[in-house]
Design a protein around this motif. Structure first.
Motif, mmCIF file in Angstrom:
data_model
loop_
_atom_site.group_PDB
_atom_site.id
_atom_site.type_symbol
_atom_site.label_atom_id
_atom_site.label_comp_id
_atom_site.label_asym_id
_atom_site.label_seq_id
_atom_site.Cartn_x
_atom_site.Cartn_y
_atom_site.Cartn_z
ATOM 1 N N ALA A 288 12.127 -13.959 -50.670
ATOM 2 C CA ALA A 288 11.720 -13.243 -49.331
ATOM 3 C C ALA A 288 10.698 -12.080 -49.817
ATOM 4 C CB ALA A 288 12.882 -12.516 -48.631
ATOM 5 N N GLU A 289 9.570 -11.874 -48.823
ATOM 6 C CA GLU A 289 8.628 -10.875 -49.111
ATOM 7 C C GLU A 289 8.400 -10.174 -47.765
ATOM 8 O OE1 GLU A 289 6.069 -12.447 -52.821
ATOM 9 O OE2 GLU A 289 5.392 -12.494 -50.731
ATOM 10 N N ASN A 290 8.232 -8.633 -47.926
ATOM 11 C CA ASN A 290 7.991 -7.853 -46.762
ATOM 12 C C ASN A 290 6.617 -7.514 -46.624
ATOM 13 O OD1 ASN A 290 10.736 -7.688 -46.056
ATOM 14 N ND2 ASN A 290 11.022 -6.041 -47.591
ATOM 15 N N CYS A 291 5.968 -7.137 -45.603
ATOM 16 C CA CYS A 291 4.938 -6.653 -45.239
ATOM 17 C C CYS A 291 4.257 -5.414 -46.037
ATOM 18 C CB CYS A 291 4.423 -6.690 -44.009
ATOM 19 S SG CYS A 291 2.743 -6.681 -43.407
ATOM 20 N N ILE A 292 4.252 -5.338 -47.432
ATOM 21 C CA ILE A 292 4.165 -3.977 -47.941
ATOM 22 C C ILE A 292 2.927 -3.808 -48.827
ATOM 23 C CG2 ILE A 292 6.645 -3.700 -48.355
ATOM 24 C CD1 ILE A 292 6.086 -5.078 -51.295
ATOM 25 N N ILE A 293 1.955 -4.819 -48.809
ATOM 26 C CA ILE A 293 0.689 -4.548 -49.318
ATOM 27 C C ILE A 293 -0.520 -4.420 -48.229
ATOM 28 C CG2 ILE A 293 -1.207 -5.836 -50.682
ATOM 29 C CD1 ILE A 293 1.495 -5.471 -52.150
ATOM 30 N N PHE B 106 -3.988 -9.326 -40.935
ATOM 31 C CA PHE B 106 -2.753 -8.740 -40.025
ATOM 32 C C PHE B 106 -3.269 -8.487 -38.619
ATOM 33 C CE2 PHE B 106 -0.961 -4.710 -38.234
ATOM 34 C CZ PHE B 106 0.400 -5.097 -38.414
ATOM 35 N N ARG B 107 -2.253 -8.820 -37.733
ATOM 36 C CA ARG B 107 -2.857 -8.310 -36.337
ATOM 37 C C ARG B 107 -1.522 -7.647 -35.823
ATOM 38 N NH1 ARG B 107 -6.235 -12.742 -35.738
ATOM 39 N NH2 ARG B 107 -4.695 -14.023 -34.596
ATOM 40 N N SER C 52 -0.095 -8.064 -33.137
ATOM 41 C CA SER C 52 0.841 -9.002 -31.883
ATOM 42 C C SER C 52 -0.156 -10.266 -32.070
ATOM 43 C CB SER C 52 0.727 -8.261 -30.642
ATOM 44 O OG SER C 52 -0.633 -8.051 -30.209
ATOM 45 N N GLY C 53 0.622 -11.054 -31.302
ATOM 46 C CA GLY C 53 -0.018 -12.427 -31.045
ATOM 47 C C GLY C 53 0.809 -13.479 -31.632
ATOM 48 N N PRO C 54 0.393 -14.881 -31.544
ATOM 49 C CA PRO C 54 1.040 -15.915 -32.249
ATOM 50 C C PRO C 54 0.994 -15.999 -33.571
ATOM 51 C CG PRO C 54 -0.966 -16.779 -31.432
ATOM 52 C CD PRO C 54 -1.050 -15.072 -31.104
ATOM 53 N N TYR C 55 1.915 -16.898 -34.124
ATOM 54 C CA TYR C 55 1.758 -17.334 -35.714
ATOM 55 C C TYR C 55 2.254 -16.086 -36.524
ATOM 56 C CZ TYR C 55 -1.068 -20.452 -33.357
ATOM 57 O OH TYR C 55 -1.750 -21.324 -32.619
ATOM 58 N N GLU C 56 2.004 -15.974 -37.834
ATOM 59 C CA GLU C 56 2.599 -14.944 -38.519
ATOM 60 C C GLU C 56 1.560 -13.713 -38.847
ATOM 61 O OE1 GLU C 56 4.753 -18.171 -38.506
ATOM 62 O OE2 GLU C 56 2.747 -18.327 -39.229
ATOM 63 N N HIS C 57 0.721 -13.511 -38.207
ATOM 64 C CA HIS C 57 -0.163 -12.527 -38.360
ATOM 65 C C HIS C 57 0.570 -11.033 -38.332
ATOM 66 C CE1 HIS C 57 -3.975 -14.485 -38.453
ATOM 67 N NE2 HIS C 57 -3.428 -15.123 -37.218
ATOM 68 N N PRO C 58 1.546 -10.736 -37.452
ATOM 69 C CA PRO C 58 2.153 -9.584 -37.289
ATOM 70 C C PRO C 58 3.389 -9.232 -38.465
ATOM 71 C CG PRO C 58 2.441 -10.570 -35.076
ATOM 72 C CD PRO C 58 1.966 -11.571 -36.094
ATOM 73 N N GLY D 161 -3.849 -2.869 -41.503
ATOM 74 C CA GLY D 161 -2.293 -3.506 -41.495
ATOM 75 C C GLY D 161 -2.014 -3.539 -42.843
ATOM 76 N N CYS D 162 -1.100 -4.561 -42.874
ATOM 77 C CA CYS D 162 -0.312 -4.680 -44.215
ATOM 78 C C CYS D 162 -0.063 -6.352 -44.259
ATOM 79 C CB CYS D 162 1.196 -4.253 -44.185
ATOM 80 S SG CYS D 162 2.323 -4.746 -43.037
#
Length: 335
Positions: free
Chosen positions: A208-213, A245-246, A248-254, A220-221
């Protein structure tokens, strides 16, 4: 007065970077993030189905490799065990014929001199040590072989469980894609280069990985695996504009687990054609070929969507424009 103050405050916060937003999608700006529509349901269902499918596939692949290694070990142990077992059988037969310790004791008593006695003592000890070593080695080999057989049985059971999970998740992915127009030919290129694999857990599963980069394309990250995939694509020659990164919005961007790769070199524009469409097709094929190495959840390109569980499907989730139809960029989502 209060409205002017509030407006000034919001402007100041945006200027200071209080909100992490991607490149502005101002009218006429080809580098603005594409509007991929608002089909959150499809994204969530594909995420859930393909994440578990990928994890099961990863464990299955590692289990098959371990089973193959164990089979090779068992083959080596069997080859070593046969001559040892034959040697122990000879020892047992000889002991039976000679009467074992009684015959040896008689041989020691019937010696003509102290020197002969000592020589026979040494010989008897040497034979006893050899016999004991061979019997001990046989016992150990048989134990190791039994343990290896059990380990193989455990791996087979694990593989059966993972295969059952994959079948269920394939059905889930098919259900999520039910509103699409069925199977599609897809985009495949046998000459696609190979990517360096992203790191995995010891059992082959994806950590599991977080949005840290820090996202190199926005403020964004992204996750380490997303950065790895983007870097591998660029190493392979896919160097056109992209955005990840975004908020908001669909898919995994956020979540920092998705990127959009423009077909054109300078940004997102109209429907890709000519060399730009070829570029997008080759990039989509590259991500599919390296899906296992990179941890790809799904790829969307030119009204088609690919998932590891269900393959290529026609994609009709857009609004008829180049961005939501994905005819101007390749969408990549990662586990």
């Amino acid at each position: 007065m209060r409205r002017r103050t509030l407006t000034s405050l919001v402007a100041a916060l945006m200027l200071l970077g209080f909100w992490a937003t991607p490149v502005s999608a101002a009218p006429g700006d080809p580098t603005g993030a594409p509007n991929e529509g608002t089909d959150l349901t499809l994204g969530e269902k594909l995420d859930a189905a393909n994440t578990e499918w990928l994890q099961a596939q990863a464990v299955l692949d590692t289990s098959k490799k371990r089973q193959a290694d164990l089979a090779q070990q068992m083959d080596s142990m069997r080859k070593e065990l046969e001559p040892v077992r034959a040697s122990v059988n000879v020892i047992a037969a000889a002991a039976y014929r000679t009467g074992g310790d009684v015959r040896l004791s008689a041989a020691l008593v019937n010696t003509g001199s102290p020197e002969q006695f000592m020589d026979r003592i040494l010989l008897v000890n040497t034979i006893a040590r050899y016999n004991g070593k061979q019997i001990g080695r046989l016992t150990q080999l048989e134990k190791e072989l039994a343990e290896a057989k059990k380990a193989v049985d455990d791996e087979v059971a694990k593989q059966q469980a993972q295969t059952a999970i994959q079948a269920k998740k394939k059905a889930d992915a098919e259900a999520a894609l039910a509103k699409m127009r069925g199977k599609a030919d897809g985009y495949v290129n046998v000459n696609s280069p190979l990517a360096n694999p992203a790191p995995r857990n010891a059992d082959g599963s994806w950590p599991a990985e977080n949005c840290i980069i820090d996202d190199p394309t926005t403020t964004g990250c992204i996750t380490p695996r997303t950065l790895h995939a983007a870097q591998e694509a660029r190493k392979a020659g896919f160097t056109h504009f992209y955005s990840c990164f975004r908020p908001s919005g669909p898919y995994e961007h956020p979540k920092g687990r998705a990127c959009d790769f423009a077909a054109a070199s300078d940004g997102f524009g109209g429907v890709a054609s000519g060399a730009d469409k070829t570029y997008g097709t080759n990039l989509a094929a590259y991500f599919v070929k390296n899906a296992s190495a990179l941890g790809v959840l799904y790829v969307i390109w030119f009204r088609q969507v690919w998932t590891p569980a269900a393959g290529w499907h026609a994609y009709s989730g857009g609004n008829g424009d180049p961005s939501s139809d994905h005819t101007n960029h390749v969408h990549l989502s990662l586990i």
